[in-house]
Structures are given as structure tokens and as C-alpha cells.
Design an enzyme around this catalytic site. Structure first.
Site, mmCIF file in Angstrom:
data_model
loop_
_atom_site.group_PDB
_atom_site.id
_atom_site.type_symbol
_atom_site.label_atom_id
_atom_site.label_comp_id
_atom_site.label_asym_id
_atom_site.label_seq_id
_atom_site.Cartn_x
_atom_site.Cartn_y
_atom_site.Cartn_z
ATOM 1 N N SER A 1 38.501 40.013 28.086
ATOM 2 C CA SER A 1 37.743 40.604 29.190
ATOM 3 C C SER A 1 38.445 41.859 29.671
ATOM 4 C CB SER A 1 37.633 39.604 30.349
ATOM 5 O OG SER A 1 37.115 40.218 31.523
ATOM 6 N N TYR B 1 41.315 33.501 36.216
ATOM 7 C CA TYR B 1 40.542 33.916 35.038
ATOM 8 C C TYR B 1 41.209 35.118 34.373
ATOM 9 C CZ TYR B 1 36.530 35.833 32.431
ATOM 10 O OH TYR B 1 35.697 36.328 31.456
#
Length: 294
Positions: free
Chosen positions: A188, A201
């Protein structure tokens, strides 16, 4: 505009206004408004993966589903994983794979379970007789109000879903991978531009990028390539199930292209990395961020 004219990326695949919505994780495609575009009506295969077999974790929806569809239309047999709550999405995804003319398999379970995660490569081999492409894509995120508000149980859910499961599946897969195999991890933009509200995350996404770089030399000596794709804002069920309903309508508007991506716009990067066209690409983290710096 002629079909051969380039498309302005600011207006590509725009599906209209995104309304406020708050789904319970993991979220499903049918609940997500507007419905994400996985490339059902647009992706055209060119035989880049003919005869290969792929396993995609979290292939029922979002990026994983778009990749599964693209792989199938490129000629690959595709196995996907999904949670029991995602059974309808999984059924739709496997139907799309079959409609492309290749074999489909669906493994239902929770990737936080070591036995389930570790069983996946072997089950794919049983279904297809081989495993050429491994896409570690499944992930979990939740909006955080501060590190002091996050329970150990919730932190554990993020770590086990995003890191432990990948370790278990990858460890089980490597002995079965032959020279020419490709491993792709979904990282990401959060790996490089972490948000306080997604700190746990972001930690896992940075770790995934490090894993790719660390394993590239070891796996390269076996003829196996490993890379990651680092998406920016992508409209998937993960977003409205993150716990920030007031931010959903503005999602992705802070990218230089002024919008979120659709899952279909990520799939070509995975196809490239899985194919022989990327035969000299290994240890790379490929940003698909709409211009957000990585």
C-alpha cells in the site's frame, strides 16, 4: 473522442458520487455503493498467462477479484480464498473465472488460522496440478482514534491477517514453486506515507515491502520472482468497512488525479508482474497511486 485517443485519467472509470456508508468488516460488493468495477466489461486478455495456475488470497472482491478476472482472461486457472461472510462475492468471482474459460477454485476460511493459510498451496496443487503464481492480497484495516484506544485483540487481528497469514502461505508455497514462478504481495501507499488513523495497517504494509526486498535475493537464486504492488486509494468494500463513514464521500479526492482508482485499474500491474514480460523484475514495489508519492 476516437477509440485510439488517450483517455484523460482524471475522468477514467468515474462511477458517480460516493455516498456516506458504514459497513461491517469485511464488507461485500453488493453492499458497496457505487459497485466497484473489476473490469467485467472492459478487461481483454491476450494469452499472457495461458496454462498457468494462480492462487489469490482475498480474491472474492476488490483488487483480488479484479486480478482473478484478469488472470483468467489471460488464460490462467485461478483459485481464490474468502471468508464465510463473503460467500456470495466468492461465488460471483469464481463464476467470472469459469466464464473466461479456465478452471476456478474457491477455498473458504479465515486466513488468521495457521492450518487454513498453510493448506492453500497444497490445495491449489490438488485442484490444478501446479502453482505458478501466488498473490498474497487479503488484508484488514480499521480507522483508529489513537494508539491508546486499540485493544491487543484488534491489533492482533490486523497483524495476523496482513502478516502472519502471508508468512504461513508463503512458507508452505515456496517448496512447490518452480523456476519461473511469480509471487506478488499487495502492499500500500501506506507503507511509505502512513496515516496515524491506520498506524497498525501501515506497519504491516511497510513490513510487506521489506519482505519483498529481503526475499528477492534468496528466491531469485531459485528462479522465482517476488514483487509487490502498492495501491493508493482504491474503491473496494474495504473502504466503507473501515469505520470512517464521514470520510467515504471524499475518498481518493486528495490524489493528484482527483479520484480513487477502480480495482480494474490495478489488475494490469499484477498481470505484468505475473507474466514473462516482467522476467527481470524482482524485489520491486510498484506504486499504483494516482500520483501520490511513494
Amino acid at each position: 473522442m476516437n477509440a485510439s485517443d488517450p483517455q484523460d485519467p482524471r475522468g477514467a472509470r468515474v462511477t458517480g458520487t460516493i455516498p456516506p456508508q458504514d459497513l461491517e468488516a469485511p464488507g461485500t460488493t453488493r453492499e458497496t455503493e457505487p459497485r466497484p468495477d473489476h473490469g467485467e466489461s472492459t478487461y481483454e486478455g491476450h494469452g499472457r498467462l495461458t496454462g498457468r495456475a494462480a492462487l489469490i488470497t482475498g480474491g472474492d472482491s476488490g483488487i483480488g477479484r479484479a486480478v482473478a478476472l484478469a488472470f483468467a482472461r489471460e488464460g490462467a486457472d485461478v483459485a481464490i480464498t474468502a471468508m464465510p461472510e463473503e460467500a456470495q462475492d466468492a461465488a460471483e468471482a469464481t463464476a467470472a473465472i469459469s466464464e473466461a474459460g479456465t478452471r476456478a477454485a474457491h477455498f473458504e476460511g479465515d486466513l488468521r488460522d495457521e492450518d487454513f493459510a498453510a493448506s492453500l498451496p497444497g490445495r491449489t496443487l490438488e485442484e490444478f496440478g501446479k502453482l505458478d503464481i501466488l498473490v498474497l492480497n487479503a488484508a484488514y484495516q480499521q480507522a483508529r482514534d489513537g494508539i491508546d484506544t486499540v485493544s491487543s485483540e484488534e491489533f492482533d487481528r490486523v497483524i495476523r491477517t496482513n502478516l502472519y497469514s502471508q508468512f504461513w502461505t508463503l512458507r508452505a508455497a515456496v517448496p512447490h514453486l518452480q523456476p519461473g514462478a511469480s509471487i506478488i504481495i499487495t502492499s500500500s501507499v501506506q507503507a511509505a506515507q502512513p496515516s496515524a488513523g491506520l498506524f497498525d495497517y501501515a506497519m504491516t504494509k511497510a513490513a510487506q515491502a521489506a519482505l519483498v526486498k529481503a526475499l528477492a535475493p534468496e528466491l531469485g537464486s531459485k528462479g522465482i520472482r517476488i514483487n509487490a504492488v502498492a495501491p493508493g486509494p482504491v474503491w473496494t468494500p474495504l473502504i466503507p468497512s473501515t469505520g470512517w463513514p464521514e470520510h467515504v464521500p471524499e475518498f481518493g479526492k486528495d490524489s493528484p488525479l482527483g479520484r480513487p482508482a477502480q480495482p480494474a485499474e490495478l489488475a494490469p500491474a499484477y498481470v505484468l508482474l505475473a507474466s514473462d514480460e516482467a522476467s527481470y523484475i524482482s524485489g520491486a514495489v510498484v506504486p499504483v497511486t494516482g500520483g501520490k508519492p511513494f
